[in-house]
Scaffold this active site. Structure first.
Site, PDB file in Angstrom:
ATOM      1  N   HIS A   1       0.963  -1.143   0.043  1.00  0.00           N
ATOM      2  CA  HIS A   1       0.026   0.107   0.025  1.00  0.00           C
ATOM      3  C   HIS A   1       1.015   1.191  -0.123  1.00  0.00           C
ATOM      4  O   HIS A   1       1.492   1.747   1.188  1.00  0.00           O
ATOM      5  CB  HIS A   1      -0.903  -0.061   1.199  1.00  0.00           C
ATOM      6  CG  HIS A   1      -2.092   0.860   1.156  1.00  0.00           C
ATOM      7  ND1 HIS A   1      -3.347   0.628   1.841  1.00  0.00           N
ATOM      8  CD2 HIS A   1      -2.209   2.082   0.696  1.00  0.00           C
ATOM      9  CE1 HIS A   1      -4.223   1.664   1.599  1.00  0.00           C
ATOM     10  NE2 HIS A   1      -3.368   2.480   0.942  1.00  0.00           N
ATOM     11  N   VAL A   2       0.938   1.726  -1.107  1.00  0.00           N
ATOM     12  CA  VAL A   2       2.009   2.887  -1.307  1.00  0.00           C
ATOM     13  C   VAL A   2       1.621   4.088  -0.420  1.00  0.00           C
ATOM     14  O   VAL A   2       0.474   4.398  -0.185  1.00  0.00           O
ATOM     15  CB  VAL A   2       1.904   3.609  -2.787  1.00  0.00           C
ATOM     16  CG1 VAL A   2       0.629   4.113  -3.251  1.00  0.00           C
ATOM     17  CG2 VAL A   2       3.202   4.309  -3.090  1.00  0.00           C
ATOM     18  N   HIS A   3       2.515   4.930  -0.084  1.00  0.00           N
ATOM     19  CA  HIS A   3       2.406   5.893   0.889  1.00  0.00           C
ATOM     20  C   HIS A   3       3.399   7.043   0.714  1.00  0.00           C
ATOM     21  O   HIS A   3       4.441   6.445   0.478  1.00  0.00           O
ATOM     22  CB  HIS A   3       2.177   5.593   2.459  1.00  0.00           C
ATOM     23  CG  HIS A   3       3.333   4.395   2.721  1.00  0.00           C
ATOM     24  ND1 HIS A   3       3.222   3.458   2.272  1.00  0.00           N
ATOM     25  CD2 HIS A   3       4.360   4.729   3.554  1.00  0.00           C
ATOM     26  CE1 HIS A   3       4.270   2.714   2.871  1.00  0.00           C
ATOM     27  NE2 HIS A   3       5.155   3.690   3.746  1.00  0.00           N
ATOM     28  N   MET A   4       3.395   8.136   0.885  1.00  0.00           N
ATOM     29  CA  MET A   4       4.214   9.430   0.982  1.00  0.00           C
ATOM     30  C   MET A   4       4.578   9.889   2.205  1.00  0.00           C
ATOM     31  O   MET A   4       3.713  10.184   3.103  1.00  0.00           O
ATOM     32  CB  MET A   4       3.576  10.542   0.025  1.00  0.00           C
ATOM     33  CG  MET A   4       4.607  11.380  -0.587  1.00  0.00           C
ATOM     34  SD  MET A   4       3.824  12.659  -1.727  1.00  0.00           S
ATOM     35  CE  MET A   4       3.367  11.789  -2.841  1.00  0.00           C
TER      36      MET A   4
END
Ligand SMILES: [Zn+2]
Length: 156
Positions: free
Chosen positions: A109-112
């Site tokens: 789950h991509v996150h910045m």
């Protein structure tokens, strides 16, 4: 080959769990938008370290639609301003680690990451084993950033 089409499981994903749960205080969810939400990092690099996360459970940016990517960047810009109001940092790191080889702790789950920085902050945050010593508790950080967001006038 139907099993290949089955969506990747969101079970056990801390971002999806936090998004589905209504207890934002316990989950450290600072703000919720249409396509993204903002959550504190439980193992912050510096005080205020937060993450802008898409609601969609996808491992990488190109899997998100362009509206979602745009909203992520918009929220990063908002929280830079919230940082300025609350913490007066001297700089900000913004980064995305895609894949285990790139250092992603959560690969599905991509996150910045958005990390406020101060000159010399790596010096005063002495490291004791795996525990970083921070000048305020996560609960205090949560309340300060939540209040900062509530009072922020430039919401998208
Ligand atoms: Zn997820």
């Amino acid at each position: 080959m139907k099993y290949i089409e089955t969506p990747k499981t969101t079970q056990g994903c801390i971002f999806c769990s936090a998004l589905a749960d209504s207890d934002d205080v316990t989950n450290l969810v600072v703000a919720r938008g249409e396509r993204v939400f903002v959550i504190l990092n439980r193992y912050p690099y510096t005080t205020g370290h937060l993450m802008v996360v898409p609601a969609a459970h996808q491992p990488s940016l190109e899997k998100l639609d362009s509206l979602c990517r745009a909203e992520m960047m918009e929220w990063v810009a908002c929280f830079i301003q919230v940082f300025e109001a609350v913490y007066h940092p001297q700089g900000v790191n913004i980064g995305i680690n895609i894949g285990e080889a790139a250092g992603a702790g959560i690969t599905d789950h991509v996150h910045m990451h958005v990390v406020p920085r101060w000159l010399g902050d790596t010096n005063f945050m002495s490291t004791l084993g795996m525990t970083r010593v921070l000048p305020e508790t996560l609960e205090d950080t949560y309340q300060r950033l939540k209040t900062g967001w509530d009072e922020f006038k430039g919401k998208p």
